[in-house]
Write a protein that holds these residues in place. Structure first.
Motif, PDB file in Angstrom:
ATOM      1  N   MET A 152      31.185  35.093  12.441  1.00 21.29           N
ATOM      2  CA  MET A 152      31.173  34.052  11.419  1.00 21.29           C
ATOM      3  C   MET A 152      30.360  32.855  11.900  1.00 21.29           C
ATOM      4  SD  MET A 152      33.458  35.167   9.082  1.00 21.29           S
ATOM      5  CE  MET A 152      33.927  33.687   8.194  1.00 21.29           C
ATOM      6  N   GLU A 153      29.675  32.242  10.955  1.00 21.67           N
ATOM      7  CA  GLU A 153      29.027  30.958  11.217  1.00 21.67           C
ATOM      8  C   GLU A 153      29.631  29.987  10.210  1.00 21.67           C
ATOM      9  OE1 GLU A 153      24.870  29.907  12.992  1.00 21.67           O
ATOM     10  OE2 GLU A 153      24.663  30.815  11.002  1.00 21.67           O
ATOM     11  N   GLY A 154      30.589  29.207  10.676  1.00 23.23           N
ATOM     12  CA  GLY A 154      31.366  28.388   9.751  1.00 23.23           C
ATOM     13  C   GLY A 154      32.210  29.312   8.888  1.00 23.23           C
ATOM     14  N   ASN A 155      32.051  29.214   7.576  1.00 19.55           N
ATOM     15  CA  ASN A 155      32.766  30.096   6.651  1.00 19.55           C
ATOM     16  C   ASN A 155      31.920  31.281   6.202  1.00 19.55           C
ATOM     17  OD1 ASN A 155      35.142  28.576   6.635  1.00 19.55           O
ATOM     18  ND2 ASN A 155      34.344  27.195   5.072  1.00 19.55           N
ATOM     19  N   LYS A 156      30.701  31.372   6.711  1.00 23.33           N
ATOM     20  CA  LYS A 156      29.785  32.433   6.296  1.00 23.33           C
ATOM     21  C   LYS A 156      29.946  33.671   7.172  1.00 23.33           C
ATOM     22  CE  LYS A 156      24.975  33.523   5.534  1.00 23.33           C
ATOM     23  NZ  LYS A 156      23.589  33.152   5.800  1.00 23.33           N
ATOM     24  N   SER A 193      31.612  33.568  16.966  1.00 23.20           N
ATOM     25  CA  SER A 193      30.391  32.968  16.427  1.00 23.20           C
ATOM     26  C   SER A 193      29.190  33.769  16.917  1.00 23.20           C
ATOM     27  CB  SER A 193      30.265  31.513  16.879  1.00 23.20           C
ATOM     28  OG  SER A 193      29.834  31.457  18.227  1.00 23.20           O
ATOM     29  N   ARG A 214      34.798  35.288   0.873  1.00 25.01           N
ATOM     30  CA  ARG A 214      35.595  34.672   1.944  1.00 25.01           C
ATOM     31  C   ARG A 214      36.345  35.756   2.704  1.00 25.01           C
ATOM     32  NH1 ARG A 214      40.813  32.604   2.414  1.00 25.01           N
ATOM     33  NH2 ARG A 214      41.290  33.291   0.303  1.00 25.01           N
TER      34      ARG A 214
END
Length: 142
Positions: A107-111, A84, A46
């Protein structure tokens, strides 16, 4: 302008990161090893911050602290601005200028997908301008 995802394709799978509990000295060594000016700080995958040469100079060197005795989590930039993969390079340049930052985690969402630098953006802009010039020269000369 192109989407940041296209710039990241050149580094397929390359994500340099530090852990919050790493020493600043170790972080500096890893920056040098990878020849980069900043790295993302990940805690169990994270994103929790970004550590940069600027963090070191302002919060360690100028403060007279020891890089061997200070942890990355104590001086990293925790309020991280991200983009993004669909964000275009022009918007990234504007964001970097507005926020006075040189690195943007993608980031893509939390990734976490990677991180781009002002150098990546400038290289893309220069390549785009060179392509435009080439097209115009070809158009003018027939």
């Amino acid at each position: 302008m192109r989407a940041i995802a296209e710039l990241l394709k050149k580094r397929e799978g390359t994500v340099f990161s530090l852990a919050p509990q790493d020493s600043v000295f170790e972080a500096l060594r890893r920056l040098a090893d990878h020849d980069v000016g900043a790295m993302m700080v990940l805690d169990n995958g994270r994103l929790v911050g970004v550590f940069s040469e600027r963090d070191y100079t302002r919060k360690i060197a100028l403060a007279g602290k020891s890089s061997r005795d200070t942890l990355v989590k104590d001086i990293m930039t925790a309020n991280v601005v991200t983009v993004s993969p669909q964000t275009d390079t022009r918007d990234c340049m504007a964001l970097m200028s507005q926020k006075k930052i040189r690195h943007l985690p993608v980031m893509e969402g939390n990734k976490v997908l990677g991180m781009i630098s002002i150098r990546d953006i400038m290289n893309d802009i220069i390549a785009d301008h060179e392509l435009t010039i080439s097209f115009l020269q070809h158009y003018i000369s027939g």
